[in-house]
Design an enzyme around this catalytic site. Structure first.
Site, PDB file in Angstrom:
ATOM      1  N   HIS A  34       0.843  -1.205   0.000  1.00 54.76           N
ATOM      2  CA  HIS A  34       0.000   0.000   0.000  1.00 54.76           C
ATOM      3  C   HIS A  34       0.876   1.252   0.000  1.00 54.76           C
ATOM      4  O   HIS A  34       0.601   2.216  -0.715  1.00 54.76           O
ATOM      5  CB  HIS A  34      -0.862   0.049   1.269  1.00 54.76           C
ATOM      6  CG  HIS A  34      -1.800  -1.103   1.446  1.00 54.76           C
ATOM      7  ND1 HIS A  34      -1.609  -2.075   2.394  1.00 54.76           N
ATOM      8  CD2 HIS A  34      -2.951  -1.421   0.812  1.00 54.76           C
ATOM      9  CE1 HIS A  34      -2.602  -2.952   2.343  1.00 54.76           C
ATOM     10  NE2 HIS A  34      -3.428  -2.583   1.382  1.00 54.76           N
ATOM     11  N   GLN A 150      -8.135  -6.895 -10.945  1.00 51.96           N
ATOM     12  CA  GLN A 150      -8.805  -5.716 -10.381  1.00 51.96           C
ATOM     13  C   GLN A 150      -8.374  -4.456 -11.137  1.00 51.96           C
ATOM     14  O   GLN A 150      -9.208  -3.613 -11.499  1.00 51.96           O
ATOM     15  CB  GLN A 150      -8.468  -5.594  -8.898  1.00 51.96           C
ATOM     16  CG  GLN A 150      -8.947  -4.316  -8.260  1.00 51.96           C
ATOM     17  CD  GLN A 150      -8.772  -4.339  -6.761  1.00 51.96           C
ATOM     18  OE1 GLN A 150      -9.583  -4.897  -6.048  1.00 51.96           O
ATOM     19  NE2 GLN A 150      -7.708  -3.727  -6.272  1.00 51.96           N
TER      20      GLN A 150
HETATM   21  P1  AMP Z   1      -6.336  -3.771  -0.440  1.00 50.58           P
HETATM   22  O1  AMP Z   1      -6.189  -3.001   0.828  1.00 50.58           O
HETATM   23  O2  AMP Z   1      -5.943  -5.206  -0.354  1.00 50.58           O
HETATM   24  O3  AMP Z   1      -7.690  -3.546  -1.096  1.00 50.58           O
HETATM   25  O4  AMP Z   1      -5.279  -3.144  -1.457  1.00 50.58           O
HETATM   26  C1  AMP Z   1      -5.304  -1.770  -1.768  1.00 50.58           C
HETATM   27  C2  AMP Z   1      -4.402  -1.524  -2.955  1.00 50.58           C
HETATM   28  O5  AMP Z   1      -3.075  -1.935  -2.650  1.00 50.58           O
HETATM   29  C3  AMP Z   1      -4.834  -2.321  -4.201  1.00 50.58           C
HETATM   30  O6  AMP Z   1      -4.682  -1.506  -5.350  1.00 50.58           O
HETATM   31  C4  AMP Z   1      -3.847  -3.473  -4.201  1.00 50.58           C
HETATM   32  O7  AMP Z   1      -3.604  -3.999  -5.495  1.00 50.58           O
HETATM   33  C5  AMP Z   1      -2.601  -2.786  -3.657  1.00 50.58           C
HETATM   34  N1  AMP Z   1      -1.669  -3.786  -3.120  1.00 50.58           N
HETATM   35  C6  AMP Z   1      -1.941  -4.755  -2.204  1.00 50.58           C
HETATM   36  N2  AMP Z   1      -0.843  -5.513  -1.983  1.00 50.58           N
HETATM   37  C7  AMP Z   1       0.125  -5.035  -2.804  1.00 50.58           C
HETATM   38  C8  AMP Z   1       1.482  -5.409  -3.049  1.00 50.58           C
HETATM   39  N3  AMP Z   1       2.060  -6.430  -2.421  1.00 50.58           N
HETATM   40  N4  AMP Z   1       2.184  -4.680  -3.943  1.00 50.58           N
HETATM   41  C9  AMP Z   1       1.617  -3.635  -4.596  1.00 50.58           C
HETATM   42  N5  AMP Z   1       0.349  -3.232  -4.396  1.00 50.58           N
HETATM   43  C10 AMP Z   1      -0.393  -3.923  -3.520  1.00 50.58           C
END
Ligand code: AMP
Length: 278
Positions: A34, A150
Site C-alpha cells: 500500500h 482488479q
Molecule cells: P487492499 O487493501 O488489499 O484492497 O489493497 C489496496 C491496494 O493496494 C490495491 O490496489 C492493491 O492492489 C494494492 N496492493 C496490495 N498488496 C500489494 C502489493 N504487495 N504490492 C503492490 N500493491 C499492492
C-alpha cells in the site's frame, strides 16, 4: 493530515487540496505494498488522499469479512509519516445506507480468473471504487499489479463511465523471500508462511521457462503446476496463462501473457501473478 468520515467533510477538505490529486483506495491494515502506491502518488501529485474501507460487498458469504485484519491507529500513523494530506474512513452506513440498490458491473473481464471463483466480488469492487471516485474526484488513482484483474477491471470501468481519472498500476511489492505482501499473510502460521513462497517460486519457474523460449501456454501452466504440487500445504484453486488484455485463457503459443494463480495455504487464499512478454 486531515482525517474525515462523512462525505460532506470529505468534499470540503478535498476542495482545499492542491492539484493534481492522487488517490489510493485501500481496505487498511497497511503494508509496504500500500505504501508504495502512496509514495508513487506523493511523487507524482500535488496532494494525496487515501481511503480506508473494508468493503463488505466484495466479500462472498463464506469469505473472511469478519476476520479481515484492522488497525486504524497504526494505519493513520503510517500514512502521516508518508505525508498524506487526507484520509477518508467512511462507515458502512455511509457507503451503503438503508435502501441502497445501485450497482456497477463490468461484464466480460469479470467472468474469468478471480471473477469466476468469487461470484459477485468484482461487482462489489467496481461499485465501491465508482462511489469512491465520485466522492473524492481525484485526477489519478493508484492500484497494485498484485491484484492484476482488479486493475484491468477498474481501468475498463473508469473508461466506460468516463471518469476523468488516470489509472496508475504500480509493481507488486514482495517480502525478501518473494511472497507478495498482503494483509491476509497475517493469517499464516510459521509453517504456512514458509509454504506460501510456492506461489512466487512457481511463477518464477514459468517466467524462466518463457525467457528460455517456451511459448506453449499449456506447458507454462504445467511448469507452475509441477512446482505447486511439490508443496504439501498448498491447495491450488486455479492456475492461469491468460491474455493480459481480455483475461481469456490462452491456448497454443503465446507472445505475452498474464501468469496468475489462486492457492489455498490452509484456510488462507493467496493470489499472485507475473506478466511475460510485455
Ligand atoms: P487492499 O487493501 O488489499 O484492497 O489493497 C489496496 C491496494 O493496494 C490495491 O490496489 C492493491 O492492489 C494494492 N496492493 C496490495 N498488496 C500489494 C502489493 N504487495 N504490492 C503492490 N500493491 C499492492
Amino acid at each position: 493530515m486531515r482525517i474525515v468520515e462523512s462525505i460532506l467533510e470529505l468534499r470540503t477538505a478535498r476542495g482545499q487540496l492542491e492539484s493534481p490529486l492522487g488517490f489510493v483506495p485501500t481496505m487498511g491494515f497497511l503494508h509496504e505494498g500500500h505504501l508504495s502506491l502512496v509514495r508513487q502518488a506523493r511523487q507524482e501529485c500535488g496532494s494525496v488522499a487515501v481511503s480506508i474501507f473494508v468493503n463488505p460487498t466484495q466479500f462472498g458469504p463464506q469469505e473472511d469479512l469478519a476476520a479481515y485484519p484492522r488497525d486504524l491507529e497504526r494505519d493513520l500513523g503510517l500514512l502521516k509519516a508518508e505525508g498524506v494530506d487526507l484520509v477518508w474512513t467512511p462507515t458502512t452506513a455511509t457507503m451503503y445506507p438503508d435502501g441502497y440498490q445501485t450497482w456497477v458491473s463490468v461484464e466480460e473481464l469479470t467472468q474469468h480468473l478471480e471473477g469466476e471463483q468469487r461470484p459477485g466480488h468484482f461487482r462489489g469492487v467496481t461499485t465501491i471504487v465508482a462511489k469512491l471516485f465520485n466522492a473524492v474526484g481525484p485526477d489519478r488513482a493508484y492500484f497494485g499489479q498484485k491484484d492484476a484483474q482488479q486493475a484491468t477491471v477498474i481501468r475498463r470501468m473508469s473508461a466506460d463511465l468516463d471518469f476523468p481519472i488516470q489509472i496508475v498500476v504500480c509493481p507488486t511489492v514482495r517480502e525478501a523471500d518473494g511472497l507478495a505482501k498482503s494483509s491476509r499473510n497475517t493469517y499464516l502460521n510459521e509453517a504456512q508462511r514458509k509454504a506460501a513462497t510456492v506461489l512466487f517460486r512457481s511463477l518464477n519457474a514459468a517466467v524462466q521457462a518463457f525467457e528460455s523460449g517456451e511459448r506453449k501456454a499449456q506447458t507454462l501452466r504445467e511448469t507452475m503446476s509441477t512446482v505447486l504440487a511439490g508443496e504439501p500445504l498448498a491447495e491450488v484453486q486455479y492456475i492461469s496463462v491468460a491474455d493480459p488484455d481480455t483475461l481469456e485463457e490462452s491456448s497454443g503459443e503465446i507472445t505475452r501473457a498474464l501468469l496468475s494463480m489462486a492457492v489455498f495455504i490452509g484456510k488462507t487464499r493467496l493470489i499472485d501473478n507475473m506478466l511475460v512478454g510485455e
